[in-house]
Scaffold this motif. Structure first.
Motif, short mmCIF file in Angstrom:
data_model
loop_
_atom_site.label_atom_id
_atom_site.label_comp_id
_atom_site.label_asym_id
_atom_site.label_seq_id
_atom_site.Cartn_x
_atom_site.Cartn_y
_atom_site.Cartn_z
N VAL A 205 0.84 -1.20 0.00
CA VAL A 205 0.00 0.00 0.00
C VAL A 205 0.88 1.25 0.00
O VAL A 205 0.63 2.21 -0.75
CB VAL A 205 -0.96 0.00 1.21
N PHE A 206 1.92 1.26 0.80
CA PHE A 206 2.81 2.43 0.86
C PHE A 206 3.68 2.53 -0.38
O PHE A 206 4.00 3.64 -0.82
CB PHE A 206 3.67 2.38 2.14
N GLN A 207 4.04 1.41 -0.97
CA GLN A 207 4.91 1.44 -2.15
C GLN A 207 4.17 1.87 -3.41
O GLN A 207 4.74 2.54 -4.28
CB GLN A 207 5.51 0.05 -2.37
N ARG A 208 2.90 1.50 -3.53
CA ARG A 208 2.18 1.65 -4.80
C ARG A 208 1.23 2.85 -4.86
O ARG A 208 0.85 3.28 -5.95
CB ARG A 208 1.39 0.38 -5.09
N SER A 209 0.86 3.38 -3.73
CA SER A 209 -0.22 4.39 -3.72
C SER A 209 0.28 5.79 -4.01
O SER A 209 1.35 6.21 -3.56
CB SER A 209 -0.92 4.39 -2.35
N ASP A 210 -0.54 6.53 -4.77
CA ASP A 210 -0.29 7.96 -4.96
C ASP A 210 -0.81 8.75 -3.76
O ASP A 210 -0.27 9.79 -3.42
CB ASP A 210 -0.97 8.43 -6.25
N VAL A 211 -1.87 8.23 -3.16
CA VAL A 211 -2.38 8.78 -1.89
C VAL A 211 -2.72 7.60 -0.99
O VAL A 211 -3.36 6.64 -1.41
CB VAL A 211 -3.64 9.65 -2.09
N ILE A 212 -2.29 7.69 0.26
CA ILE A 212 -2.62 6.68 1.28
C ILE A 212 -3.52 7.35 2.30
O ILE A 212 -3.20 8.45 2.79
CB ILE A 212 -1.35 6.17 1.98
#
Length: 335
Positions: A205-212
């Protein structure tokens, strides 16, 4: 002689007027026998001792007093509490469950406001709105500021926890062309697939997201769950939003990463402690937007919570199951 449910409002006057507007008060008054025409201040409850034995229902909200043995000496016949707000952990005790008192709360209604705020911030973050505004102010021109914008179309939004609010955010994001991924160890692949959300590890989630966006409840096992190592994995120019609880983040580690990586951006509506100490870097970091816990219901939005309690009252009087009943297990797990 009336057989109506005997009830009263028990909460500070300001919160009473916020949560229970004229329409809500009218609809409640039409269905119950109010012991007093206005609310009772929790701080003055002791002076009513001996006068409230007949009360069967309480309408409350922020400022509800602790429901302990002293409380039940004043309300020995209480059957149901309609709590027009969210978490109940601040006032519920074992005495409540021993006496089999029913509680309904408006956590879902409050969550609507949180979901609306979060969705708005997601779109603004995908457009790098806050960074662009800072550049315009500093450079006093538009042209050079309009760079490095992720945009909404085809972007990836990561949800940390897919509880009630996380699902409301996901539902609102269906209006946009974004990819949704989530980390939630309590959600099955089947459920995630039915919601058209990809289930991932927290690192992914942290590696792939533009917004978390974080919607993790504050539990003993979630304290400090989001570490600096996770924030260091964020994509270039990614953003992080927290409208859950500050304690789920190792704040000093997050601050260190934000200091080292000015390309990242954080929207923090909650912190731990709250508010931050006056010397906290969160007040000074240019890549942090700090808002004073405003995602939840404010002003007229609070009436949504009061309306939910009116609806629950109707179900109670008709002998129907309450839609927002708080169980002992729920109160222990989610507050």
């Amino acid at each position: 002689m009336t057989n109506k449910l005997k009830a009263l409002y028990l909460l500070p006057e300001h919160n009473w007027q916020l949560i229970y507007g004229p329409e809500e008060q009218r609809d409640i008054a039409a269905q119950v026998e109010l012991i007093t025409p206005t609310q009772i201040e929790p701080t003055q409850l002791s002076i009513w001792h001996g006068q409230l034995d007949s009360v069967e229902a309480i309408f409350s909200g922020w400022g509800m007093p602790k429901m302990d043995a002293v409380f039940f000496n004043i309300f020995p016949n209480l059957k149901v509490l309609f709590y027009g707000a969210g978490a109940v952990s601040g006032f519920v005790t074992d005495e409540v469950w021993q006496r089999d008192v029913t509680i309904s709360n408006a956590n879902v209604a409050n969550g609507v406001s949180v979901a609306e705020y979060t969705t708005a911030q997601i779109i603004l973050c995908l457009k790098q709105t806050w960074q662009q505004a800072q550049r315009v102010r500093q450079m006093q021109t538009f042209q050079a500021a309009r760079t490095h914008v992720t945009g909404v179309y085809g972007s990836t939004v990561g949800l940390v926890s897919l509880g009630a609010i996380g699902r409301m955010v996901a539902e609102r994001l269906r209006a946009f062309n974004v990819r949704l991924i989530t980390y939630d160890p309590f959600v099955s692949q089947e459920v995630a697939h039915s919601l058209n959300i990809e289930l991932c590890s927290l690192d992914e989630v942290f590696q792939r997201s533009d917004v978390i966006t974080c919607h993790t409840p504050w539990l003993p096992e979630t304290v400090g769950m989001l570490t600096g190592a996770l924030f260091r994995q964020m994509k270039p120019r990614a953003s992080f939003i927290n409208t859950a609880r500050g304690a789920v983040i190792k704040e000093n580690e997050m601050i260190q990463v934000l200091s080292e990586r000015p390309d990242l951006f954080a929207v923090l509506d909650v912190t731990y402690p709250e508010p931050p100490p006056t010397d906290s870097p969160l007040y000074r970091l240019p890549n942090v937007l700090l808002t004073p816990h405003i995602a939840g219901s404010m002003d007229s939005e609070c009436r949504r919570m009061g309306r939910m309690m009116v609806d629950e009252l109707g179900r109670w009087l008709r002998g129907e199951p309450l839609q927002h009943r708080v169980t002992r297990a729920y109160a222990r797990a989610f507050g």
